[in-house]
Design a protein around this motif. Structure first.
Motif, PDB file in Angstrom:
ATOM      1  N   ARG A  93      60.303  -0.764  84.549  1.00 51.52           N
ATOM      2  CA  ARG A  93      61.255  -0.686  85.657  1.00 51.52           C
ATOM      3  C   ARG A  93      62.685  -0.501  85.137  1.00 51.52           C
ATOM      4  N   GLY A  94      63.442   0.357  85.809  1.00 50.41           N
ATOM      5  CA  GLY A  94      64.833   0.595  85.407  1.00 50.41           C
ATOM      6  C   GLY A  94      65.760  -0.455  85.978  1.00 50.41           C
ATOM      7  N   ASP A  95      65.700  -1.640  85.405  1.00 48.78           N
ATOM      8  CA  ASP A  95      66.502  -2.737  85.959  1.00 48.78           C
ATOM      9  C   ASP A  95      67.499  -3.285  84.946  1.00 48.78           C
ATOM     10  N   GLY A  96      67.740  -2.517  83.881  1.00 49.00           N
ATOM     11  CA  GLY A  96      68.685  -2.997  82.870  1.00 49.00           C
ATOM     12  C   GLY A  96      68.009  -3.864  81.816  1.00 49.00           C
ATOM     13  N   ASN A  97      66.742  -4.256  82.089  1.00 49.29           N
ATOM     14  CA  ASN A  97      66.010  -5.063  81.105  1.00 49.29           C
ATOM     15  C   ASN A  97      64.941  -4.237  80.403  1.00 49.29           C
ATOM     16  N   CYS A  98      64.939  -2.923  80.643  1.00 46.69           N
ATOM     17  CA  CYS A  98      63.791  -2.105  80.255  1.00 46.69           C
ATOM     18  C   CYS A  98      63.533  -2.106  78.749  1.00 46.69           C
ATOM     19  N   PHE A  99      64.597  -2.120  77.939  1.00 48.75           N
ATOM     20  CA  PHE A  99      64.324  -2.129  76.502  1.00 48.75           C
ATOM     21  C   PHE A  99      63.532  -3.372  76.113  1.00 48.75           C
ATOM     22  N   TYR A 100      64.013  -4.535  76.567  1.00 46.89           N
ATOM     23  CA  TYR A 100      63.353  -5.782  76.195  1.00 46.89           C
ATOM     24  C   TYR A 100      61.927  -5.832  76.735  1.00 46.89           C
ATOM     25  N   ARG A 101      61.765  -5.343  77.972  1.00 46.49           N
ATOM     26  CA  ARG A 101      60.443  -5.403  78.598  1.00 46.49           C
ATOM     27  C   ARG A 101      59.484  -4.488  77.840  1.00 46.49           C
ATOM     28  N   ALA A 102      59.945  -3.272  77.528  1.00 43.15           N
ATOM     29  CA  ALA A 102      59.096  -2.319  76.820  1.00 43.15           C
ATOM     30  C   ALA A 102      58.763  -2.836  75.415  1.00 43.15           C
ATOM     31  N   PHE A 103      59.785  -3.290  74.737  1.00 41.11           N
ATOM     32  CA  PHE A 103      59.612  -3.806  73.376  1.00 41.11           C
ATOM     33  C   PHE A 103      58.640  -4.986  73.381  1.00 41.11           C
ATOM     34  N   GLY A 104      58.866  -5.922  74.299  1.00 41.30           N
ATOM     35  CA  GLY A 104      58.041  -7.124  74.369  1.00 41.30           C
ATOM     36  C   GLY A 104      56.600  -6.802  74.682  1.00 41.30           C
ATOM     37  N   PHE A 105      56.390  -5.930  75.664  1.00 41.86           N
ATOM     38  CA  PHE A 105      55.015  -5.603  76.025  1.00 41.86           C
ATOM     39  C   PHE A 105      54.318  -4.889  74.871  1.00 41.86           C
ATOM     40  N   ALA A 106      54.988  -3.900  74.308  1.00 44.71           N
ATOM     41  CA  ALA A 106      54.363  -3.115  73.234  1.00 44.71           C
ATOM     42  C   ALA A 106      53.978  -4.016  72.058  1.00 44.71           C
ATOM     43  N   TYR A 107      54.868  -4.962  71.742  1.00 43.97           N
ATOM     44  CA  TYR A 107      54.578  -5.827  70.596  1.00 43.97           C
ATOM     45  C   TYR A 107      53.416  -6.779  70.893  1.00 43.97           C
ATOM     46  N   LEU A 108      53.454  -7.434  72.053  1.00 41.62           N
ATOM     47  CA  LEU A 108      52.381  -8.383  72.362  1.00 41.62           C
ATOM     48  C   LEU A 108      51.041  -7.662  72.535  1.00 41.62           C
ATOM     49  N   GLU A 109      51.085  -6.455  73.052  1.00 46.56           N
ATOM     50  CA  GLU A 109      49.860  -5.674  73.199  1.00 46.56           C
ATOM     51  C   GLU A 109      49.271  -5.381  71.821  1.00 46.56           C
ATOM     52  N   ARG A 110      50.161  -5.103  70.884  1.00 46.24           N
ATOM     53  CA  ARG A 110      49.728  -4.855  69.523  1.00 46.24           C
ATOM     54  C   ARG A 110      49.097  -6.113  68.909  1.00 46.24           C
ATOM     55  N   LEU A 111      49.726  -7.265  69.231  1.00 44.97           N
ATOM     56  CA  LEU A 111      49.194  -8.534  68.707  1.00 44.97           C
ATOM     57  C   LEU A 111      47.793  -8.836  69.242  1.00 44.97           C
ATOM     58  N   LEU A 112      47.488  -8.341  70.427  1.00 43.44           N
ATOM     59  CA  LEU A 112      46.147  -8.553  70.985  1.00 43.44           C
ATOM     60  C   LEU A 112      45.090  -7.990  70.034  1.00 43.44           C
ATOM     61  N   HIS A 113      45.445  -6.861  69.393  1.00 44.96           N
ATOM     62  CA  HIS A 113      44.477  -6.191  68.523  1.00 44.96           C
ATOM     63  C   HIS A 113      44.562  -6.665  67.079  1.00 44.96           C
ATOM     64  N   ASP A 114      45.742  -7.107  66.694  1.00 45.62           N
ATOM     65  CA  ASP A 114      45.916  -7.564  65.320  1.00 45.62           C
ATOM     66  C   ASP A 114      46.780  -8.825  65.341  1.00 45.62           C
ATOM     67  N   LYS A 115      46.111  -9.956  65.190  1.00 42.99           N
ATOM     68  CA  LYS A 115      46.815 -11.229  65.372  1.00 42.99           C
ATOM     69  C   LYS A 115      47.511 -11.726  64.106  1.00 42.99           C
ATOM     70  N   SER A 116      47.439 -10.928  63.033  1.00 41.44           N
ATOM     71  CA  SER A 116      47.915 -11.433  61.738  1.00 41.44           C
ATOM     72  C   SER A 116      49.406 -11.756  61.724  1.00 41.44           C
ATOM     73  N   ASP A 117      50.186 -11.101  62.599  1.00 42.37           N
ATOM     74  CA  ASP A 117      51.642 -11.301  62.569  1.00 42.37           C
ATOM     75  C   ASP A 117      52.089 -12.525  63.375  1.00 42.37           C
ATOM     76  N   ILE A 118      51.153 -13.130  64.124  1.00 40.25           N
ATOM     77  CA  ILE A 118      51.556 -14.191  65.065  1.00 40.25           C
ATOM     78  C   ILE A 118      52.195 -15.411  64.382  1.00 40.25           C
ATOM     79  N   PRO A 119      51.564 -15.956  63.311  1.00 43.13           N
ATOM     80  CA  PRO A 119      52.176 -17.148  62.702  1.00 43.13           C
ATOM     81  C   PRO A 119      53.607 -16.888  62.222  1.00 43.13           C
ATOM     82  N   ARG A 120      53.818 -15.741  61.584  1.00 44.31           N
ATOM     83  CA  ARG A 120      55.160 -15.398  61.112  1.00 44.31           C
ATOM     84  C   ARG A 120      56.131 -15.319  62.284  1.00 44.31           C
ATOM     85  N   PHE A 121      55.718 -14.637  63.332  1.00 45.61           N
ATOM     86  CA  PHE A 121      56.597 -14.432  64.473  1.00 45.61           C
ATOM     87  C   PHE A 121      56.936 -15.764  65.156  1.00 45.61           C
ATOM     88  N   LYS A 122      55.921 -16.619  65.282  1.00 44.60           N
ATOM     89  CA  LYS A 122      56.156 -17.930  65.908  1.00 44.60           C
ATOM     90  C   LYS A 122      57.218 -18.698  65.139  1.00 44.60           C
TER      91      LYS A 122
END
Lengths: 277, 168
Positions: A93-122
């Motif tokens: 959605r073009g609400d001024g938050n789109c970069f964060y929303r896109a970035f966040g979704f893309a990253y978490l979606e990636r984590l669904l398939h490869d969880k190896s980065d989760i401990p570091r990120f946490k």
């Protein structure tokens, strides 16, 4: 370059709604127009919210062709170029938050398939929270945002399905809490590296003012400096494909940080970010 | 869902304030509605408002904390930054607008990290230190600047009235 959302979204209906007043509008320097501005902004936000999902389903890039007129050679050529390298797009959605929303979704979606980065990120997230407390931020509200953020992350780690992730990002309450947290991660990094980033600020603002005006408030668009700070803060490299009116027929990209191997790819069109696959 | 979150956060804040009261104000709900709070602000010491017991209402939007609450004094109060209907006009209760005319420094505007406590701390500091650059009550601002004695008398009256009403 100001990028990230509002610029592209002035539905024609709104123009007609506001233009009659504008015709006999005389600016009165004694008057305060702030409330009116916010009111108008609110209308635009509602209009956008009713027509665009926070995060869309994955769509074929062919869809993009329809967004531009067939006579628009520059964009049609660039879409072809994009299609040679990517298949799908997921719009935000073009609400001024789109970069964060896109970035966040893309990253978490990636984590669904490869969880190896989760401990570091946490660990990065927890450390940032500690740093924000040290910077004087109220623990109380930080807990609220970070708990929600870490809770979503834990679900991604344990049992979340792609559909559930999609629903989470389209649940305005949770989705916006995630946005606040990403914004806090950026503000933390910028303030802790204030001396370096101060070099890139225009005008007479110091880094703290910049963060209070351009980073922490919701709906404030993301610029180069935010992306640099976020990708450095969380160690998640991103590629941005820039599709603008520039000549040449090719879509150029930029990697943050430079020479990194991007974990996610976003499409930038003036004023807006979407996810590319 | 935004509603669940805002009400949960407000409940947590209320509990926290009950457990660990903050000096200078007390807080409770109106009609058990988590979105409507009544606070009593104690006039800050060494100011004209000293010993006043001013009632005010805070009304939170469902989008709280992404959007700020509105604050209105219910006790009569005379102050450059409070309009004649009691509405508090300070920057942290305003969202950052694109518009830069008129209002105070945008750096002090509403941010999602603000709490009831940070709001009230700002309001208390506003009582002690009015900002007459963008007054909500122009008459009060003028009086504060030009006729401090008259301003003092007028505030003194509000202080006594607030105490009497509080006892009732």
């Amino acid at each position: 370059m100001v990028v990230g959302g509002r610029g592209t979204v002035a539905p024609p209906a709104l123009v007609s709604r506001f233009s009659p007043d504008m015709a006999d509008f005389h600016y009165d320097p004694e008057k305060n127009y702030d409330e009116q501005t916010l009111e108008q902004q609110r209308h635009i936000e509602q209009e956008v919210a009713s027509t665009q999902a926070l995060v869309s389903e994955r769509l074929s890039l062919n869809q993009l062709i329809k967004d531009y007129s067939m006579e628009d050679n520059i964009y049609q050529q660039k879409i072809q170029d994009l299609r040679s390298r990517y298949r799908d797009i997921r719009k935000t959605r073009g609400d001024g938050n789109c970069f964060y929303r896109a970035f966040g979704f893309a990253y978490l979606e990636r984590l669904l398939h490869d969880k190896s980065d989760i401990p570091r990120f946490k660990e990065v997230v927890n450390q940032s929270k500690t740093d924000l407390v040290a910077l004087g931020y109220p623990q109380f509200t930080l807990d609220d945002f970070f708990d929600t953020f870490l809770d979503v992350l834990s679900r991604v780690e344990s049992s979340c399905t792609p559909e559930e992730l999609f629903d989470t990002f389209n649940d305005q309450g949770v989705s916006d809490y995630l946005i606040v947290t990403w914004r806090l991660l950026v503000t933390c990094y910028l303030q802790r590296n204030g001396e370096f980033f101060a070099n890139f600020l225009e005008g007479h603002r110091d880094i703290k003012e910049f963060c209070c005006q351009e980073v922490e408030p919701m709906n404030k668009e993301c610029d180069h400096i935010h992306i640099t700070a976020l990708t450095s803060a969380v160690g998640i490299p991103v590629r941005v494909e820039y599709m603008d009116r520039g000549e040449g027929g090719l879509v150029n990209h930029h990697d943050f940080p430079e020479c990194s191997k991007p974990a996610i790819t976003l499409l930038y069109r003036p004023g807006h970010y979407d996810i590319l696959y | 869902m935004a509603q669940d979150q805002s009400s949960l956060l407000l409940k947590k804040q209320l509990n926290e304030l009950m457990k660990n009261p903050v000096e200078g104000f007390s807080a409770g709900l109106i009609d058990d509605d988590i979105y409507r709070w009544e606070v009593v602000i104690i006039g800050p010491p060494d100011t004209l408002f000293e010993e006043g017991l001013f009632k005010a209402h805070l009304v939170f939007p469902k989008e709280y904390p992404l959007r700020p609450p509105k604050m209105t004094f219910k006790s009569e109060i005379w102050h450059p930054n409070i309009d004649k209907d009691g509405n508090v006009c300070i920057s942290i209760l305003h969202e950052p607008g694109e518009d830069k005319f008129g209002y105070e420094k945008a750096s002090e505007r509403w941010l999602p990290v603000h709490t009831v406590e940070t709001i009230l701390v700002s309001v208390i500091s506003m009582l002690a230190d009015p900002n007459d650059e963008s007054p909500a009550n122009v008459e009060a601002a003028k009086m504060w600047r030009e006729h401090p004695d008259e301003f003092k008398r007028k505030v003194g009256k509000c202080v006594r009235k607030s105490q009497e009403e509080f006892v009732d």
